[in-house]
Design an enzyme around this catalytic site. Sequence first.
Site, PDB file in Angstrom:
ATOM      1  N   VAL A  94      34.065  36.035  20.411  1.00 54.84           N
ATOM      2  CA  VAL A  94      33.733  37.216  20.867  1.00 54.84           C
ATOM      3  C   VAL A  94      32.664  38.175  19.745  1.00 54.84           C
ATOM      4  O   VAL A  94      32.340  38.153  19.278  1.00 54.84           O
ATOM      5  CB  VAL A  94      34.690  38.654  21.520  1.00 54.84           C
ATOM      6  CG1 VAL A  94      33.808  39.614  21.825  1.00 54.84           C
ATOM      7  CG2 VAL A  94      34.563  38.094  23.090  1.00 54.84           C
ATOM      8  N   GLY A 146      45.112  47.981  36.647  1.00 56.64           N
ATOM      9  CA  GLY A 146      45.088  49.125  38.475  1.00 56.64           C
ATOM     10  C   GLY A 146      44.915  48.619  39.590  1.00 56.64           C
ATOM     11  O   GLY A 146      45.049  47.313  39.843  1.00 56.64           O
ATOM     12  N   LYS A 173      33.022  37.662  45.981  1.00 54.34           N
ATOM     13  CA  LYS A 173      32.517  37.390  46.402  1.00 54.34           C
ATOM     14  C   LYS A 173      32.269  38.339  48.057  1.00 54.34           C
ATOM     15  O   LYS A 173      30.792  39.063  48.530  1.00 54.34           O
ATOM     16  CB  LYS A 173      32.768  36.599  47.283  1.00 54.34           C
ATOM     17  CG  LYS A 173      33.675  36.006  48.190  1.00 54.34           C
ATOM     18  CD  LYS A 173      34.520  34.588  47.910  1.00 54.34           C
ATOM     19  CE  LYS A 173      35.945  35.119  48.265  1.00 54.34           C
ATOM     20  NZ  LYS A 173      36.920  34.210  47.387  1.00 54.34           N
ATOM     21  N   GLU A 229      31.120  35.146  38.054  1.00 57.16           N
ATOM     22  CA  GLU A 229      30.496  33.628  37.882  1.00 57.16           C
ATOM     23  C   GLU A 229      31.677  32.830  38.578  1.00 57.16           C
ATOM     24  O   GLU A 229      31.726  32.262  39.764  1.00 57.16           O
ATOM     25  CB  GLU A 229      30.921  32.514  36.859  1.00 57.16           C
ATOM     26  CG  GLU A 229      31.095  31.352  36.492  1.00 57.16           C
ATOM     27  CD  GLU A 229      29.424  30.691  36.794  1.00 57.16           C
ATOM     28  OE1 GLU A 229      28.950  31.052  35.966  1.00 57.16           O
ATOM     29  OE2 GLU A 229      29.586  30.415  38.444  1.00 57.16           O
ATOM     30  N   ILE A 258      34.103  26.142  38.791  1.00 52.90           N
ATOM     31  CA  ILE A 258      32.894  25.943  38.790  1.00 52.90           C
ATOM     32  C   ILE A 258      31.880  26.514  38.753  1.00 52.90           C
ATOM     33  O   ILE A 258      31.425  27.541  38.718  1.00 52.90           O
ATOM     34  CB  ILE A 258      32.723  25.148  40.542  1.00 52.90           C
ATOM     35  CG1 ILE A 258      34.052  24.157  40.481  1.00 52.90           C
ATOM     36  CG2 ILE A 258      31.260  24.617  39.769  1.00 52.90           C
ATOM     37  CD1 ILE A 258      33.194  23.580  42.428  1.00 52.90           C
ATOM     38  N   ASP A 281      34.496  33.292  54.546  1.00 49.91           N
ATOM     39  CA  ASP A 281      34.702  32.924  52.535  1.00 49.91           C
ATOM     40  C   ASP A 281      33.046  32.244  53.079  1.00 49.91           C
ATOM     41  O   ASP A 281      32.605  32.798  51.618  1.00 49.91           O
ATOM     42  CB  ASP A 281      35.722  32.622  52.646  1.00 49.91           C
ATOM     43  CG  ASP A 281      35.949  32.095  51.491  1.00 49.91           C
ATOM     44  OD1 ASP A 281      36.272  33.106  50.756  1.00 49.91           O
ATOM     45  OD2 ASP A 281      36.225  30.456  50.812  1.00 49.91           O
ATOM     46  N   LYS A 315      29.898  32.737  50.492  1.00 50.97           N
ATOM     47  CA  LYS A 315      29.256  32.499  49.044  1.00 50.97           C
ATOM     48  C   LYS A 315      27.675  31.289  49.620  1.00 50.97           C
ATOM     49  O   LYS A 315      27.284  32.199  48.254  1.00 50.97           O
ATOM     50  CB  LYS A 315      30.125  31.547  49.176  1.00 50.97           C
ATOM     51  CG  LYS A 315      31.397  31.601  48.303  1.00 50.97           C
ATOM     52  CD  LYS A 315      32.904  30.822  48.168  1.00 50.97           C
ATOM     53  CE  LYS A 315      34.135  31.393  48.073  1.00 50.97           C
ATOM     54  NZ  LYS A 315      35.066  30.684  48.001  1.00 50.97           N
ATOM     55  N   GLY A 317      42.111  29.544  43.414  1.00 49.90           N
ATOM     56  CA  GLY A 317      43.501  28.975  42.650  1.00 49.90           C
ATOM     57  C   GLY A 317      43.311  30.118  41.183  1.00 49.90           C
ATOM     58  O   GLY A 317      42.585  30.377  40.964  1.00 49.90           O
TER      59      GLY A 317
HETATM   60  P1  NAP Z   1      45.568  39.352  45.524  1.00 53.07           P
HETATM   61  O1  NAP Z   1      46.713  38.086  44.927  1.00 53.07           O
HETATM   62  O2  NAP Z   1      45.982  39.753  46.869  1.00 53.07           O
HETATM   63  O3  NAP Z   1      45.612  40.384  44.434  1.00 53.07           O
HETATM   64  C1  NAP Z   1      45.376  41.610  44.889  1.00 53.07           C
HETATM   65  C2  NAP Z   1      45.868  42.591  43.544  1.00 53.07           C
HETATM   66  O4  NAP Z   1      44.441  44.051  44.082  1.00 53.07           O
HETATM   67  C3  NAP Z   1      46.838  43.080  43.719  1.00 53.07           C
HETATM   68  O5  NAP Z   1      47.340  43.739  41.755  1.00 53.07           O
HETATM   69  C4  NAP Z   1      47.049  44.566  44.259  1.00 53.07           C
HETATM   70  O6  NAP Z   1      48.220  45.170  43.826  1.00 53.07           O
HETATM   71  C5  NAP Z   1      45.504  45.230  44.120  1.00 53.07           C
HETATM   72  N1  NAP Z   1      44.952  45.823  44.843  1.00 53.07           N
HETATM   73  C6  NAP Z   1      45.113  45.566  46.206  1.00 53.07           C
HETATM   74  N2  NAP Z   1      44.594  47.083  47.030  1.00 53.07           N
HETATM   75  C7  NAP Z   1      44.376  47.730  46.062  1.00 53.07           C
HETATM   76  C8  NAP Z   1      43.872  49.159  45.845  1.00 53.07           C
HETATM   77  N3  NAP Z   1      43.647  49.819  47.049  1.00 53.07           N
HETATM   78  N4  NAP Z   1      43.953  49.913  44.329  1.00 53.07           N
HETATM   79  C9  NAP Z   1      43.943  49.257  43.433  1.00 53.07           C
HETATM   80  N5  NAP Z   1      44.406  47.649  43.737  1.00 53.07           N
HETATM   81  C10 NAP Z   1      44.752  47.729  44.752  1.00 53.07           C
HETATM   82  O7  NAP Z   1      44.516  38.715  45.154  1.00 53.07           O
HETATM   83  P2  NAP Z   1      43.517  37.502  44.545  1.00 53.07           P
HETATM   84  O8  NAP Z   1      43.909  36.242  44.948  1.00 53.07           O
HETATM   85  O9  NAP Z   1      43.828  37.674  43.061  1.00 53.07           O
HETATM   86  O10 NAP Z   1      41.802  37.770  44.758  1.00 53.07           O
HETATM   87  C11 NAP Z   1      41.234  39.002  43.899  1.00 53.07           C
HETATM   88  C12 NAP Z   1      39.868  38.501  44.196  1.00 53.07           C
HETATM   89  O11 NAP Z   1      39.510  36.968  43.830  1.00 53.07           O
HETATM   90  C13 NAP Z   1      39.185  38.945  45.813  1.00 53.07           C
HETATM   91  O12 NAP Z   1      37.732  39.267  44.937  1.00 53.07           O
HETATM   92  C14 NAP Z   1      39.396  37.298  46.527  1.00 53.07           C
HETATM   93  O13 NAP Z   1      38.083  37.176  46.893  1.00 53.07           O
HETATM   94  C15 NAP Z   1      38.514  37.088  43.973  1.00 53.07           C
HETATM   95  N6  NAP Z   1      38.918  35.299  44.417  1.00 53.07           N
HETATM   96  C16 NAP Z   1      40.042  35.026  44.336  1.00 53.07           C
HETATM   97  C17 NAP Z   1      40.676  33.992  44.456  1.00 53.07           C
HETATM   98  C18 NAP Z   1      42.127  32.805  44.018  1.00 53.07           C
HETATM   99  O14 NAP Z   1      41.874  32.178  44.509  1.00 53.07           O
HETATM  100  N7  NAP Z   1      42.566  33.751  44.862  1.00 53.07           N
HETATM  101  C19 NAP Z   1      39.839  32.844  44.050  1.00 53.07           C
HETATM  102  C20 NAP Z   1      37.991  32.749  43.982  1.00 53.07           C
HETATM  103  C21 NAP Z   1      37.938  34.249  43.983  1.00 53.07           C
HETATM  104  P3  NAP Z   1      49.221  44.589  43.921  1.00 53.07           P
HETATM  105  O15 NAP Z   1      49.720  43.863  42.998  1.00 53.07           O
HETATM  106  O16 NAP Z   1      50.546  46.234  43.224  1.00 53.07           O
HETATM  107  O17 NAP Z   1      49.867  44.467  44.991  1.00 53.07           O
END
Ligand code: NAP
Length: 427
Positions: A30, A40, A102, A126, A133, A198, A202, A301
Amino acid sequence: MRIALLGCGVVGSEIVRLLRANAGDLAARVGEPLELVGIGVRRPERVRDLDIDASLFTADAAGLVARDDVDLVIEVVGGIEPARDWLLAALRAGKPVVTANKALLASDGAALHDAAAAAGTDLYYEAAVGGAIPLIRPLRESLAGDRVRRVLGIVNGTTNFVLTRMDETGASFAEALAEAGALGYAEADPSADIDGYDAAAKAAIMAQLAFHSPVTIDDVYRVGIGDVTAADIASAREMGCTVKALAVAERSVETDGISVRVHPAMIPRTHPLAGVREAFNAVFVEAEAAGQLMFYGQGAGGAPTASAVLGDVVAVARNRIAGRRGPGESSYAALPVLPMGRTVTRYHVNLDVTDKTGVLATVAGAFARHDVSIRSVRQDGRGDDASLVLVTHAAPDAALSATVEELRGLVGVRAVSGVMRVEGGEP
Ligand code: NAP
């Protein structure tokens, strides 16, 4: 470069790990160190397996975004609200945003893009399609000099795992889904994956970028994989195909509109997407000058998704240091999204018929009345019954579905036992 991270779950905690583990390399790439100044979350008091100062956690994400000592915002919370408000506030304050959300981009991406453009700052995403990917950047930048004709994608790992198992082991849908759950490939409530929501989000994002047109998740025709049977898979195999849950975005030259859809489809086993197994994702792009391209890898993942997020963070941070803005989004082409009925597709139809003279002619007559031409017919006799498998040439989807409706009422047709669209050329 001071960063606010919103969300510290599956993806967010991997971002924290990679920011620490790769700190030296990231700073060198960077041109400045990347410093995490706040995280948060919903439950800041929760004990997390992360070697990080507990005082960084806050439940006040809006307050964190607004802080003067935040230069860049990463959002990995998900969902529409409150993420939408936080990101609009960040962009309006001129702070670049990197998000994996998404659902938000597919429902209200235009508001975010407009806010980024108005403030002259960056919106990168991305990780929102295809996890690790590289796909958004190729569509947004590498192919900006070309005209994309079609995007065919396997963009949901859960459904690809289920269909791979059904194809390779003969498992039923329920058995394959149970195995996906046991191995951690399916959520406790897998409906967003199985019902195609989902993949539809996408598909909308890919269509926006590929065709420079406004597309939201509400424009996407969607059929889940819940009705795919072992018999469909066997029938596909007999004609040299396999069944995949596809996200399709294509431009119709005749109507100058676009079709965006998500549904199970038979594709030839020789098609590059047919070899994409288990929870892997791949997107196959056809462009006028570039020809055929395929992007393959881990579509979900924590670590793969965090890799894509950090790639964006480096790009955005470099832009900010250089005082410039990365590529924005434009819907200048404003192509309309065609209703599914006007989309040209091909059908594979499986019929249980009585094994009597004239039934084939009656069935062929139904296709002819709707101006649908038949490409191939296969008949297997079974005593008084026979099974008839027909594959059509391309025709408007409305004509194909009207044909199937008529077949259901024909004397001699006991049941329409399977109907599936066919994509990806001839087997
Ligand atoms: P996750 O494990 O459910 O984590 C969500 C996080 O958001 C947690 O830390 C939660 O806090 C926090 N949160 C939820 N509601 C909130 C609120 N109202 N205010 C503040 N914080 C809040 O979700 P994730 O799987 O990491 O996915 C996150 C994003 O990435 C989503 O948009 C998902 O579509 C995208 N994504 C995920 C993957 C995957 O493989 N998981 C792949 C591609 C894209 P706490 O920890 O305190 O519960």
